[in-house]
Design a protein around this motif. Structure first.
Motif: not given
Length: 744
Positions: A73-85
């Motif tokens: 979950i922590v990894s998914g949220v962090s990666t998702g924010l970077v993926a958006v940018l």
């Protein structure tokens, strides 16, 4: 004290070893058996096929809910924010509106979750691949001038035409990857060496840097593609450099400095930080807020992301005409996308101890790009920085990737409007600062120049060709140069003459060691360190002539010409047989026979049957007949590094052996691979001159055999041999050292 060992065994030729040790005859499966087995299906095979095609079933069965879920979950949220940018930023590289990067960060991730074998890579836009898509897009739909005549462009805006091009070339790229996966040709990535990929990605980083300068400087520069496009782009930038938007420039520099510093802190203290500081996301939020508060778009004429539509667009069928226009570019894109993703996946699979399947990865990325292209996303692979975030923040499986896709979906469906004031210069700055790793690869050049110059040439040529000619042509040029270096290494191997290390059964290049022993009386040991095939057989024969010090064919012809002369003198009575040998009775000048008839006979073995005596070619001959001396009586060919022989090499090798045998040089071949021996027998290599008895098990066996056959009488040489029982005609050797150098 140095450890020692002593081995007492018979002296083995290949024939003697085969007689004493019975070999297991294996029955090789026929092509029919392989085909039948391939199409046979049972319950076990069906289960394995399902697990292979849907790898997520395998790791879901062992998923540790309590230990792994929170980390994912922590990894998914962090990666998702970077993926958006990164999705927004890399869309600019693809010359597309920014929000299409959000599609690329969503659809391919969902498909890869089910089909991919890596548990840690983050699927989505990759800057090099995005730039290659952008080159195709700007070629078919240029910034200046009309687009290429494509059926289906009618009634579409420029952006819609570009989306169609990007989606179609991505669809074609996915088909190619899927086809390669189904055909089990994942090994093709092995032809892209680390050196080639390093040079290629460094060139791509330079292309990316130049392409982002227009956003950093706030200039209007049309996208260009093709050879020398980078030069023309720089020219257009510098021509209007005085029009630089100061607000864009200051914002970009500030973003780059802050992001660079914090990234260095992340790298230096990664062991102490629970998760890396998401500085790109933080700076993006701040930049959005500042841009909105001070109305950058109106007051400072800053180009911003602008309207981001809510939701997803309807699926779109690819354009077949675009397939024909972009097939040449799609193939290198398919290879590069897979090669980068597979390389990153392999690193993490080794680190976390699980197996990835190259062919299944091709299927996964092929399907991901096909489905993504149907929903208007562009080419997907994996970004190194984004995958590093997913792994370093504790991601255990692709559950983290699935959650990152959900974060992207939330932005697309609900809060995308918050990113509308974001200056494009911020996205350009984020892209540039993330190029550090790829640009720093240039430091490999001095190391490669010192350690491996052919590899250095591959790096430099690939990089320069990719910069000047474009990424697709540059990759082709780099691959061509790499294959040429392989051919060069195989075609011109470093052959050597070996000698015995005194008091051992070890043989090394005689140029490299001082304490070596070479038997007197003409023994040469020649080592071939590569396969022998049609391209290097002539080189091998030339090096062999150089090693023995004479051309055996030339010597044979000279000898046969001398025999013609001797026969002619005997027939005329000018040469008579005496107790001291042949004696010339004529005092006049004797001319060597120049009879050019039957020239092919000169290449045949010397025939003494009608002469009263056999001629000793190393002694003084009558009638001033001159024949080159041959001081070598034995030649050993070390085949320990020869992995295969083709038919051309077999013919060339047999011809070379016959030439040596016909000038009375005994030839021995040692350490020959079993497969090669079987091939020699099946190809009727052996005859009355070239016999299987010339093959010996090891180099030392052959040398001992030669020393027994041609004893060396020297005060400096001691032959320490104890003869015991005879085994297949070969003396049993009780001492490991056949000869030992003894100082006076």
């Amino acid at each position: 004290m140095m450890k020692q060992y002593v081995v007492a065994r018979p002296l083995y030729s290949e024939d003697a070893f085969a007689d004493e040790h019975e070999k297991i005859h294996r029955h090789h499966k026929t092509l029919r058996h392989h085909v039948k087995q391939y199409f046979t299906c049972d319950l076990k095979r069906a289960k394995n096929a399902a697990l292979s095609l849907l790898p997520f079933i395998g790791w879901m069965r062992i998923y540790q809910l309590k230990e792994w879920l929170l980390s994912d979950i922590v990894s998914g949220v962090s990666t998702g924010l970077v993926a958006v940018l990164q999705g927004l930023a890399y869309s600019l590289l693809a010359s597309l509106p920014p929000w299409y990067g959000l599609f690329t960060a969503f659809f391919p991730v969902i498909i890869y979750f089910f089909l991919g074998t890596s548990r840690h890579i983050s699927v989505g836009a990759f800057p090099v691949l995005s730039l290659m898509v952008g080159a195709v897009v700007t070629r078919l739909v240029p910034d200046e001038g009309p687009p290429i005549n494509i059926t289906g462009f009618e009634g579409l805006t420029s952006d819609e035409q570009r989306v169609m091009v990007a989606a179609s070339v991505t669809f074609l790229m996915g088909i190619m990857q899927l086809a390669m996966g189904l055909l089990q040709v994942g090994f093709i990535v092995m032809y892209l060496s680390d050196t080639l990929v390093s040079g290629f990605t460094t060139a791509a980083a330079i292309h990316i840097l130049v392409s982002q300068l227009k956003f950093v400087l706030g200039l209007v520069v049309p996208g260009l593609s093709g050879p020398l496009s980078i030069i023309y782009t720089l020219e257009k930038i510098f021509v209007q450099i005085e029009k630089t938007n100061v607000c864009d420039l200051v914002t970009s520099i500030l973003i780059m400095v802050v992001v660079f510093i914090v990234k260095e802190i992340n790298d230096r203290y990664k062991a102490k930080l629970p998760v890396p500081i998401p500085i790109e996301v933080i700076m993006t939020v701040i930049a959005c807020g500042v841009s909105y508060a001070f109305n950058f778009r109106v007051i400072y004429k800053v180009d911003v992301v602008g309207r981001i539509p809510v939701g997803y667009e309807s699926p779109m069928a690819p354009n077949m005409q675009i397939f024909g226009e972009t097939a040449v570019e799609a193939f290198p894109m398919a290879i590069v996308g897979f090669a980068v993703a597979f390389s990153v996946a392999k690193v993490y699979s080794v680190k976390h101890d699980y197996i990835i399947d190259g062919n299944q990865e091709l299927i996964a990325f092929g399907a991901s790009n096909i489905v993504g292209a149907a929903f208007k996303s562009f080419a997907a692979s994996t970004a190194l920085s984004r995958s590093a975030v997913q792994e370093s923040t504790g991601g255990k499986t692709q559950i983290a990737g699935l959650l990152s896709a959900l974060i992207v979906m939330v932005v697309t469906l609900a809060i995308g409007f918050l990113l509308e004031p974001l200056p494009k210069s911020v996205l350009g700055a984020v892209v540039i600062v993330n190029l550090k790793g790829m640009l720093m690869q240039i430091r490999e050049v001095p190391y490669l120049w010192r350690r491996d110059r052919p590899d250095c040439v591959v790096w430099v040529v690939t990089c320069l060709a990719s910069i000047l000619l474009g990424l697709d042509l540059g990759l082709a040029v780099g691959l061509g140069i790499e294959l040429l270096t392989v051919v060069f290494r195989a075609q011109f191997p470093r052959c050597s003459v070996l000698a015995n290390i005194t008091g051992t059964d070890i043989y090394k290049d005689r140029k490299d060691y001082m304490s070596i022993y070479e038997p007197e009386g003409g023994v040469k040991i020649f080592r071939i360190p590569s396969p022998i095939f049609f391209a290097n057989i002539d080189f091998f024969r030339g090096k062999l002539v150089e090693a023995v010090g004479f051309n055996p064919l030339r010597v044979l012809r000279k000898r046969n010409k001398a025999l013609r002369t001797i026969r002619k003198l005997l027939k005329k009575g000018e040469l008579q047989m005496t107790s001291k040998g042949l004696l010339l009775t004529s005092s006049g000048p004797i001319e060597e026979s120049e009879d050019e008839s039957n020239m092919e006979e000169l290449d045949q073995p010397s025939d003494f049957k009608d002469l009263p005596v056999q001629v000793n070619w190393n002694s003084e001959l009558p009638a001033n007949i001159q024949v080159p001396r041959v001081d070598v009586h034995s030649l050993i060919l070390d085949f320990s590094a020869v992995s295969f022989l083709d038919i051309s090499a077999l013919k060339g090798l047999k011809a070379a052996l016959k030439e040596l045998i016909r000038v009375e040089v005994e030839v021995y071949i040692v350490a020959c691979d079993e497969y090669i021996l079987e091939k020699l027998h099946s190809c009727k290599f052996f005859d009355d001159e070239v016999k299987s008895s010339m093959f010996f098990l090891t180099l030392h066996d052959a040398m001992l055999h030669i020393l027994e056959k041609h004893p060396v009488n020297s005060e400096k040489t001691k032959v320490s041999t104890i003869h015991g029982n005879q085994c297949n005609g070969v003396s049993s050797l009780r001492s490991r050292d056949k000869f030992v150098h003894v100082s006076n």
